[in-house]
Write an enzyme that holds these catalytic residues in place. Sequence first.
Site: not given
Length: 262
Positions: A170, A177, A242, A245
């Site tokens: 990120h 996300d 996740e 993600h």
Amino acid sequence: MRQTAFLVIFSLTVLTACAQSPASRTPAAASIRTQAKTAKAKAAPSTQHPTPNTPQQQPLSKTAQSLEKRGYVNIKDRDQSIYVSLMYARADNFCGKILYTDLREAYLHPLAADALVKAQQRLKELRPDLSLKIYDAARPLSIQQRMWDEVKNTDHSFYVSNPANGGGLHNYGLAVDITLCQAATGDSIPMGTKVDHMSSASHIDHEAQLVAQHRISAEAKRNRELLREVMEYGGFKPLRTEWWHFNLRSRAEAKKYFKVIQ
């Protein structure tokens, strides 16, 4: 005789004037007339009113201006159909507080933006009724530090990249996300857990077991699989822990070839 001479002279005069008239059909005259009409049209006030779905131009925040100066791309400038709902611009995230005080747009490295547009186009081919919705994109390292401070020395620390080690993808604008939502309303569809839910129910490597244990539904499993399919089509790779993600590059590649966002 004098009358005949007068008529001849008058006719020659009229013909000469017509040949030299500005209204003659020469390319230069036509170009000037076109430019004048265009200028007049631009100067005239518009009688059209924006529709409710037309986004209104808002002044860019300091964070957004900084990201644009560094070459990052507002995803809405590439594809208006992608929804954006930054979770760290609200307090309903794992930190329980607003981290983005002035950022509402989703910025990405141009490579990631292009990949995401490709994923959205693939989704539209498979499911025209659905759309991608971004929860987080490019993230300054200063925000990463605040996130790390929330989880360090806890059981959840492995869910957040330590900024001391260079942060995560990120922080290079190379991760997103994201979820799936209804294209008409932007309402998220079932994914088994909320975004940022820090437990094994968010992991993607044992989803069949999660369904068997009734921790997520079969519908949520299918939705996760569809999300992964379109994101991988665009060039992203999922994160095991996740479901929301996705990374475009590895951390090693990011550190070697890209600049971190301070």
